[in-house]
Design a protein around this motif. Structure first.
Motif, PDB file in Angstrom:
ATOM      1  N   MET A   1       0.825  -1.171   0.000  1.00 55.63           N
ATOM      2  CA  MET A   1       0.000   0.000   0.000  1.00 55.63           C
ATOM      3  C   MET A   1       0.874   1.240   0.000  1.00 55.63           C
ATOM      4  N   THR A   2       0.375   2.228  -0.611  1.00 56.65           N
ATOM      5  CA  THR A   2       1.087   3.480  -0.678  1.00 56.65           C
ATOM      6  C   THR A   2       0.658   4.360   0.483  1.00 56.65           C
ATOM      7  N   GLU A   3       1.657   4.994   1.092  1.00 55.87           N
ATOM      8  CA  GLU A   3       1.328   5.900   2.181  1.00 55.87           C
ATOM      9  C   GLU A   3       1.047   7.274   1.601  1.00 55.87           C
ATOM     10  N   TYR A   4       0.154   7.972   2.218  1.00 56.98           N
ATOM     11  CA  TYR A   4      -0.169   9.314   1.754  1.00 56.98           C
ATOM     12  C   TYR A   4      -0.252  10.250   2.956  1.00 56.98           C
ATOM     13  N   TRP A   5      -0.083  11.523   2.663  1.00 59.59           N
ATOM     14  CA  TRP A   5      -0.048  12.536   3.707  1.00 59.59           C
ATOM     15  C   TRP A   5      -1.462  12.833   4.195  1.00 59.59           C
ATOM     16  N   VAL A   6      -1.630  12.887   5.515  1.00 58.59           N
ATOM     17  CA  VAL A   6      -2.923  13.194   6.112  1.00 58.59           C
ATOM     18  C   VAL A   6      -2.732  14.383   7.042  1.00 58.59           C
ATOM     19  N   SER A   7      -3.570  15.364   6.883  1.00 58.17           N
ATOM     20  CA  SER A   7      -3.506  16.533   7.735  1.00 58.17           C
ATOM     21  C   SER A   7      -3.944  16.162   9.157  1.00 58.17           C
ATOM     22  N   GLN A   8      -3.221  16.694  10.144  1.00 64.59           N
ATOM     23  CA  GLN A   8      -3.578  16.399  11.532  1.00 64.59           C
ATOM     24  C   GLN A   8      -4.752  17.246  12.005  1.00 64.59           C
ATOM     25  N   GLY A   9      -4.991  18.312  11.338  1.00 68.01           N
ATOM     26  CA  GLY A   9      -6.096  19.164  11.745  1.00 68.01           C
ATOM     27  C   GLY A   9      -5.707  20.056  12.915  1.00 68.01           C
ATOM     28  N   ASN A  10      -6.672  20.725  13.435  1.00 71.23           N
ATOM     29  CA  ASN A  10      -6.452  21.639  14.543  1.00 71.23           C
ATOM     30  C   ASN A  10      -7.325  21.250  15.725  1.00 71.23           C
ATOM     31  N   LYS A  11      -6.933  21.721  16.889  1.00 73.43           N
ATOM     32  CA  LYS A  11      -7.677  21.457  18.120  1.00 73.43           C
ATOM     33  C   LYS A  11      -8.178  22.789  18.657  1.00 73.43           C
ATOM     34  N   TRP A  12      -9.415  22.832  19.078  1.00 69.66           N
ATOM     35  CA  TRP A  12     -10.027  24.050  19.617  1.00 69.66           C
ATOM     36  C   TRP A  12      -9.825  24.077  21.126  1.00 69.66           C
ATOM     37  N   CYS A  13      -9.323  25.193  21.634  1.00 69.48           N
ATOM     38  CA  CYS A  13      -9.169  25.376  23.073  1.00 69.48           C
ATOM     39  C   CYS A  13     -10.405  26.130  23.564  1.00 69.48           C
ATOM     40  N   ASP A  14     -11.227  25.458  24.380  1.00 71.01           N
ATOM     41  CA  ASP A  14     -12.464  26.063  24.872  1.00 71.01           C
ATOM     42  C   ASP A  14     -12.201  27.235  25.815  1.00 71.01           C
ATOM     43  N   PHE A  15     -11.087  27.219  26.508  1.00 71.13           N
ATOM     44  CA  PHE A  15     -10.784  28.286  27.449  1.00 71.13           C
ATOM     45  C   PHE A  15     -10.326  29.554  26.732  1.00 71.13           C
ATOM     46  N   CYS A  16      -9.413  29.384  25.775  1.00 79.56           N
ATOM     47  CA  CYS A  16      -8.815  30.534  25.079  1.00 79.56           C
ATOM     48  C   CYS A  16      -9.577  30.947  23.826  1.00 79.56           C
ATOM     49  N   LYS A  17     -10.454  30.076  23.361  1.00 87.63           N
ATOM     50  CA  LYS A  17     -11.230  30.322  22.136  1.00 87.63           C
ATOM     51  C   LYS A  17     -10.323  30.518  20.922  1.00 87.63           C
ATOM     52  N   ILE A  18      -9.340  29.630  20.802  1.00 85.30           N
ATOM     53  CA  ILE A  18      -8.430  29.669  19.651  1.00 85.30           C
ATOM     54  C   ILE A  18      -8.194  28.254  19.154  1.00 85.30           C
ATOM     55  N   TRP A  19      -7.685  28.167  17.928  1.00 84.15           N
ATOM     56  CA  TRP A  19      -7.298  26.890  17.353  1.00 84.15           C
ATOM     57  C   TRP A  19      -5.798  26.697  17.568  1.00 84.15           C
ATOM     58  N   ILE A  20      -5.395  25.483  17.903  1.00 86.59           N
ATOM     59  CA  ILE A  20      -3.973  25.141  18.008  1.00 86.59           C
ATOM     60  C   ILE A  20      -3.740  23.864  17.210  1.00 86.59           C
ATOM     61  N   GLN A  21      -2.485  23.618  16.876  1.00 91.60           N
ATOM     62  CA  GLN A  21      -2.169  22.412  16.117  1.00 91.60           C
ATOM     63  C   GLN A  21      -2.468  21.188  16.970  1.00 91.60           C
ATOM     64  N   ASN A  22      -2.956  20.156  16.324  1.00 86.93           N
ATOM     65  CA  ASN A  22      -3.365  18.956  17.030  1.00 86.93           C
ATOM     66  C   ASN A  22      -2.220  17.953  17.118  1.00 86.93           C
ATOM     67  N   ASN A  23      -1.174  18.325  17.850  1.00 85.84           N
ATOM     68  CA  ASN A  23      -0.101  17.387  18.141  1.00 85.84           C
ATOM     69  C   ASN A  23       0.312  17.581  19.599  1.00 85.84           C
ATOM     70  N   PRO A  24       0.833  16.552  20.214  1.00 87.05           N
ATOM     71  CA  PRO A  24       1.107  16.616  21.658  1.00 87.05           C
ATOM     72  C   PRO A  24       2.002  17.785  22.080  1.00 87.05           C
ATOM     73  N   THR A  25       3.022  18.101  21.283  1.00 87.98           N
ATOM     74  CA  THR A  25       3.930  19.184  21.648  1.00 87.98           C
ATOM     75  C   THR A  25       3.212  20.528  21.646  1.00 87.98           C
ATOM     76  N   SER A  26       2.450  20.817  20.614  1.00 82.11           N
ATOM     77  CA  SER A  26       1.724  22.087  20.532  1.00 82.11           C
ATOM     78  C   SER A  26       0.684  22.201  21.651  1.00 82.11           C
ATOM     79  N   ILE A  27       0.001  21.115  21.913  1.00 79.06           N
ATOM     80  CA  ILE A  27      -1.015  21.127  22.961  1.00 79.06           C
ATOM     81  C   ILE A  27      -0.366  21.376  24.319  1.00 79.06           C
ATOM     82  N   ARG A  28       0.719  20.669  24.612  1.00 80.35           N
ATOM     83  CA  ARG A  28       1.413  20.827  25.888  1.00 80.35           C
ATOM     84  C   ARG A  28       1.954  22.250  26.043  1.00 80.35           C
ATOM     85  N   ASN A  29       2.587  22.771  24.990  1.00 81.02           N
ATOM     86  CA  ASN A  29       3.118  24.131  25.047  1.00 81.02           C
ATOM     87  C   ASN A  29       2.001  25.154  25.280  1.00 81.02           C
TER      88      ASN A  29
END
Length: 99
Positions: free
Chosen positions: A1-29
């Motif tokens: 099978m061929t691998e293809y690129w998949v967007s991780q999307g964004n995560k919404w922060c309910d407290f700050c009302k902003i979008w952040i990248q949906n990866n553990p490092t960005s979320i933790r930071n």
């Protein structure tokens, strides 16, 4: 099978009302950041204030209801006394039963 690129999307922060990248490092930071901590503190403070206001309103309503009940009881007792006086004046028995 061929691998293809998949967007991780964004995560919404309910407290700050902003979008952040949906990866553990960005979320933790983001969650360790000053802005996020301030927003969480503000939300918790608002929740406490709303809860206190709601409790105060419930106590106020309960006290008002007790006052209404007390007035109704006094009025009922007054009506009973008046009915007994009328019954005595008319010569009827006090217990309200007719012979």
């Amino acid at each position: 099978m061929t691998e293809y690129w998949v967007s991780q999307g964004n995560k919404w922060c309910d407290f700050c009302k902003i979008w952040i990248q949906n990866n553990p490092t960005s979320i933790r930071n983001h969650e360790l950041g000053k802005r996020h901590r301030e927003c969480v503190d503000k939300k918790l403070t608002d929740m406490r204030e709303k809860s206190a206001a709601k409790d105060k309103e419930l106590k106020k309503n309960e006290k008002l209801l007790q006052q209404i009940e007390a007035k109704a009881t006094r009025s009922y007792q007054k009506d009973i006394a008046t009915a007994q006086q009328v019954a005595k004046a008319n010569g009827a028995p006090e217990d309200g039963t007719a012979d």
